[in-house]
Design a protein around this motif. Structure first.
Motif, PDB file in Angstrom:
ATOM      1  N   LEU A   1       0.805  -1.220   0.000  1.00  0.00           N
ATOM      2  CA  LEU A   1       0.000   0.000   0.000  1.00  0.00           C
ATOM      3  C   LEU A   1       0.841   1.274   0.000  1.00  0.00           C
ATOM      4  CD1 LEU A   1      -2.712  -0.998   2.650  1.00  0.00           C
ATOM      5  CD2 LEU A   1      -2.778  -1.301   0.160  1.00  0.00           C
ATOM      6  N   TYR A   2       2.063   1.193   0.509  1.00  0.00           N
ATOM      7  CA  TYR A   2       2.942   2.354   0.629  1.00  0.00           C
ATOM      8  C   TYR A   2       4.350   1.955   0.193  1.00  0.00           C
ATOM      9  CZ  TYR A   2      -0.789   3.706   3.894  1.00  0.00           C
ATOM     10  OH  TYR A   2      -2.003   3.975   4.471  1.00  0.00           O
ATOM     11  N   PRO A   3       5.202   2.925  -0.058  1.00  0.00           N
ATOM     12  CA  PRO A   3       6.603   2.585  -0.322  1.00  0.00           C
ATOM     13  C   PRO A   3       7.221   1.926   0.911  1.00  0.00           C
ATOM     14  CG  PRO A   3       6.124   4.869  -0.947  1.00  0.00           C
ATOM     15  CD  PRO A   3       4.944   4.385  -0.176  1.00  0.00           C
ATOM     16  N   VAL A   4       8.022   0.900   0.704  1.00  0.00           N
ATOM     17  CA  VAL A   4       8.719   0.280   1.827  1.00  0.00           C
ATOM     18  C   VAL A   4       9.633   1.327   2.466  1.00  0.00           C
ATOM     19  CG1 VAL A   4      10.452  -1.447   2.461  1.00  0.00           C
ATOM     20  CG2 VAL A   4       8.590  -2.049   0.900  1.00  0.00           C
ATOM     21  N   GLY A   5       9.522   1.456   3.784  1.00  0.00           N
ATOM     22  CA  GLY A   5      10.276   2.475   4.504  1.00  0.00           C
ATOM     23  C   GLY A   5       9.472   3.724   4.807  1.00  0.00           C
ATOM     24  N   GLN A   6       8.230   3.805   4.283  1.00  0.00           N
ATOM     25  CA  GLN A   6       7.391   4.973   4.567  1.00  0.00           C
ATOM     26  C   GLN A   6       7.290   5.189   6.074  1.00  0.00           C
ATOM     27  OE1 GLN A   6       5.501   7.325   2.544  1.00  0.00           O
ATOM     28  NE2 GLN A   6       5.395   8.236   4.592  1.00  0.00           N
ATOM     29  N   ARG A   7       7.456   6.416   6.494  1.00  0.00           N
ATOM     30  CA  ARG A   7       7.430   6.765   7.914  1.00  0.00           C
ATOM     31  C   ARG A   7       6.029   7.212   8.306  1.00  0.00           C
ATOM     32  NH1 ARG A   7       9.097  11.286  11.398  1.00  0.00           N
ATOM     33  NH2 ARG A   7      10.659  10.628  12.928  1.00  0.00           N
ATOM     34  N   ALA A   8       5.592   6.813   9.498  1.00  0.00           N
ATOM     35  CA  ALA A   8       4.277   7.210  10.003  1.00  0.00           C
ATOM     36  C   ALA A   8       4.392   7.541  11.483  1.00  0.00           C
ATOM     37  CB  ALA A   8       3.257   6.094   9.790  1.00  0.00           C
ATOM     38  N   GLU A   9       3.541   8.445  11.934  1.00  0.00           N
ATOM     39  CA  GLU A   9       3.555   8.863  13.335  1.00  0.00           C
ATOM     40  C   GLU A   9       2.136   8.849  13.879  1.00  0.00           C
ATOM     41  OE1 GLU A   9       5.015  12.652  16.126  1.00  0.00           O
ATOM     42  OE2 GLU A   9       5.342  12.655  13.958  1.00  0.00           O
ATOM     43  N   SER A  10       1.952   8.201  15.023  1.00  0.00           N
ATOM     44  CA  SER A  10       0.641   8.154  15.671  1.00  0.00           C
ATOM     45  C   SER A  10       0.485   9.367  16.594  1.00  0.00           C
ATOM     46  CB  SER A  10       0.485   6.845  16.447  1.00  0.00           C
ATOM     47  OG  SER A  10       1.471   6.733  17.453  1.00  0.00           O
ATOM     48  N   PRO A  11      -0.716   9.632  17.107  1.00  0.00           N
ATOM     49  CA  PRO A  11      -0.942  10.849  17.896  1.00  0.00           C
ATOM     50  C   PRO A  11      -0.038  11.011  19.117  1.00  0.00           C
ATOM     51  CG  PRO A  11      -3.037   9.928  17.214  1.00  0.00           C
ATOM     52  CD  PRO A  11      -1.991   8.930  16.830  1.00  0.00           C
ATOM     53  N   ASP A  12       0.469   9.907  19.675  1.00  0.00           N
ATOM     54  CA  ASP A  12       1.328  10.019  20.857  1.00  0.00           C
ATOM     55  C   ASP A  12       2.799  10.204  20.503  1.00  0.00           C
ATOM     56  OD1 ASP A  12       1.914   7.513  19.882  1.00  0.00           O
ATOM     57  OD2 ASP A  12       1.725   6.483  21.812  1.00  0.00           O
ATOM     58  N   GLY A  13       3.098  10.353  19.209  1.00  0.00           N
ATOM     59  CA  GLY A  13       4.476  10.559  18.781  1.00  0.00           C
ATOM     60  C   GLY A  13       5.235   9.288  18.467  1.00  0.00           C
ATOM     61  N   SER A  14       4.593   8.126  18.618  1.00  0.00           N
ATOM     62  CA  SER A  14       5.259   6.876  18.244  1.00  0.00           C
ATOM     63  C   SER A  14       5.503   6.857  16.738  1.00  0.00           C
ATOM     64  CB  SER A  14       4.404   5.671  18.644  1.00  0.00           C
ATOM     65  OG  SER A  14       4.298   5.573  20.049  1.00  0.00           O
ATOM     66  N   ILE A  15       6.647   6.295  16.340  1.00  0.00           N
ATOM     67  CA  ILE A  15       7.033   6.273  14.930  1.00  0.00           C
ATOM     68  C   ILE A  15       7.057   4.835  14.425  1.00  0.00           C
ATOM     69  CG2 ILE A  15       8.893   6.783  13.290  1.00  0.00           C
ATOM     70  CD1 ILE A  15       9.613   9.165  15.052  1.00  0.00           C
ATOM     71  N   TYR A  16       6.557   4.662  13.214  1.00  0.00           N
ATOM     72  CA  TYR A  16       6.507   3.358  12.559  1.00  0.00           C
ATOM     73  C   TYR A  16       7.111   3.483  11.164  1.00  0.00           C
ATOM     74  CZ  TYR A  16       3.001   2.385  16.164  1.00  0.00           C
ATOM     75  OH  TYR A  16       2.346   2.242  17.368  1.00  0.00           O
ATOM     76  N   ARG A  17       7.566   2.355  10.646  1.00  0.00           N
ATOM     77  CA  ARG A  17       8.029   2.273   9.262  1.00  0.00           C
ATOM     78  C   ARG A  17       7.290   1.135   8.557  1.00  0.00           C
ATOM     79  NH1 ARG A  17      11.795   6.124   7.022  1.00  0.00           N
ATOM     80  NH2 ARG A  17      12.906   7.038   8.784  1.00  0.00           N
ATOM     81  N   TYR A  18       6.910   1.396   7.319  1.00  0.00           N
ATOM     82  CA  TYR A  18       6.230   0.382   6.522  1.00  0.00           C
ATOM     83  C   TYR A  18       7.270  -0.622   6.044  1.00  0.00           C
ATOM     84  CZ  TYR A  18       2.691  -1.436   3.289  1.00  0.00           C
ATOM     85  OH  TYR A  18       1.772  -2.222   2.634  1.00  0.00           O
ATOM     86  N   CYS A  19       7.020  -1.897   6.284  1.00  0.00           N
ATOM     87  CA  CYS A  19       8.048  -2.899   6.026  1.00  0.00           C
ATOM     88  C   CYS A  19       7.513  -4.073   5.217  1.00  0.00           C
ATOM     89  CB  CYS A  19       8.636  -3.408   7.342  1.00  0.00           C
ATOM     90  SG  CYS A  19       7.451  -4.306   8.370  1.00  0.00           S
ATOM     91  N   LEU A  20       8.446  -4.782   4.619  1.00  0.00           N
ATOM     92  CA  LEU A  20       8.175  -6.045   3.942  1.00  0.00           C
ATOM     93  C   LEU A  20       8.805  -7.147   4.770  1.00  0.00           C
ATOM     94  CD1 LEU A  20       7.376  -7.899   1.558  1.00  0.00           C
ATOM     95  CD2 LEU A  20       9.545  -7.242   0.463  1.00  0.00           C
ATOM     96  N   MET A  21       7.982  -8.074   5.265  1.00  0.00           N
ATOM     97  CA  MET A  21       8.499  -9.192   6.045  1.00  0.00           C
ATOM     98  C   MET A  21       9.298 -10.125   5.144  1.00  0.00           C
ATOM     99  SD  MET A  21       8.840 -10.585   9.004  1.00  0.00           S
ATOM    100  CE  MET A  21       7.743  -9.493   9.940  1.00  0.00           C
ATOM    101  N   GLY A  22      10.306 -10.772   5.712  1.00  0.00           N
ATOM    102  CA  GLY A  22      11.092 -11.740   4.965  1.00  0.00           C
ATOM    103  C   GLY A  22      10.299 -13.008   4.685  1.00  0.00           C
ATOM    104  N   SER A  23      10.991 -14.057   4.308  1.00  0.00           N
ATOM    105  CA  SER A  23      10.330 -15.285   3.858  1.00  0.00           C
ATOM    106  C   SER A  23       9.854 -16.179   4.999  1.00  0.00           C
ATOM    107  CB  SER A  23      11.278 -16.079   2.953  1.00  0.00           C
ATOM    108  OG  SER A  23      12.479 -16.396   3.647  1.00  0.00           O
ATOM    109  N   THR A  24      10.084 -15.753   6.248  1.00  0.00           N
ATOM    110  CA  THR A  24       9.616 -16.502   7.418  1.00  0.00           C
ATOM    111  C   THR A  24       8.512 -15.713   8.108  1.00  0.00           C
ATOM    112  OG1 THR A  24      11.809 -17.473   7.758  1.00  0.00           O
ATOM    113  CG2 THR A  24      10.301 -17.506   9.637  1.00  0.00           C
TER     114      THR A  24
END
Length: 246
Positions: free
Chosen positions: A22-45
């Motif tokens: 849905l997004y570029p891998v590595g896309q940065r996101a921030e929730s209302p409390d300031g927590s930061i996430y990155r959009y990732c692709l899980m490996g083969s496991t």
């Protein structure tokens, strides 16, 4: 579609997973409390929730310190990389980078937008929009390139030995193999712990796969700082941690 540097998302986003990107891998996101996430692709496991993850191992045969085979000119928007018979898939390098290693070439690093696969061992990489080759590089056995995937592509649980890439965070939920989701890199999170880390103390990458540990256990091989413990850790259980990976 272009996305802002940081998406402002709700608290539910950190729990979302999909099989379609849905997004570029590595896309940065921030929730209302300031927590930061990155959009990732899980490996083969299949992924594991609330454990430390790192980028795909970088020491891949024929992707590191490869002899340069096609000359680079200033202003080029493509770079040809000789994969030596360890081929990339189409766009596997998207969001990754090509490093020109030699000191005479000034060590430039270029972000990759996309890549195509050829019938030979050459992988043709298109550079990110606006990125061009800065220093000409001739074909010479002394001129070498290294290709690295995006740190958030094909992520794997941190090994019980020395990490083989940077630690990128902790997923809040199970992400299926080869599926997409969000990995938390900053803020209050749950993480497996390998030791009794005291509240407020630094937590590092431990010698237990996917677990953080007490900073006093640092050694020459295990020194990656990940955050600070919020409550007392019990070895083998999960504890609250304030991640500080970015």
């Amino acid at each position: 579609m272009a996305f802002p540097g940081t998406l402002q998302v709700d608290y539910a986003t950190g729990y979302e997973t999909t099989t379609a990107q849905l997004y570029p891998v590595g896309q940065r996101a921030e929730s209302p409390d300031g927590s930061i996430y990155r959009y990732c692709l899980m490996g083969s496991t299949v992924g594991e929730a609330n454990k430390l993850y790192q980028g795909a191992a970088t020491a891949v045969t024929n992707w590191t310190t490869q002899t340069h085979t096609v000359a680079l000119a200033v202003g080029d928007t493509e770079i040809s990389f000789d994969d030596g018979g360890t081929p990339f898939t189409v766009n596997q390098l998207a969001g990754g980078s090509l490093l020109v290693e030699e000191t005479d070439d000034l060590g430039h690093i270029y972000r990759v937008k996309s890549n195509v696969v050829t019938a030979s061992t050459e992988t043709i990489c298109q550079l990110e929009d606006g990125v061009t080759v800065q220093v000409a590089v001739l074909v010479d056995t002394a001129n070498v390139l290294t290709a690295n995937l995006s740190p958030w592509a094909e992520i794997v649980i941190t090994p019980a030995t020395t990490p083989t890439n940077i630690v990128v965070g902790v997923p809040r939920v199970i992400v299926a193999a080869n599926a997409y989701g969000w990995i938390q890199s900053r803020g209050v999170a749950s993480c497996l712990t390998a030791s009794a880390t005291l509240p407020g103390n630094p937590a590092i990458v431990s010698g237990t796969g996917g677990a953080s540990g007490i900073a006093a256990s640092q050694s020459a091989n295990i020194t990656g700082y990940v955050g600070r413990a919020i409550n007392l850790g019990i070895a083998g259980d999960f504890h609250a941690i304030y991640l500080q990976l970015e």
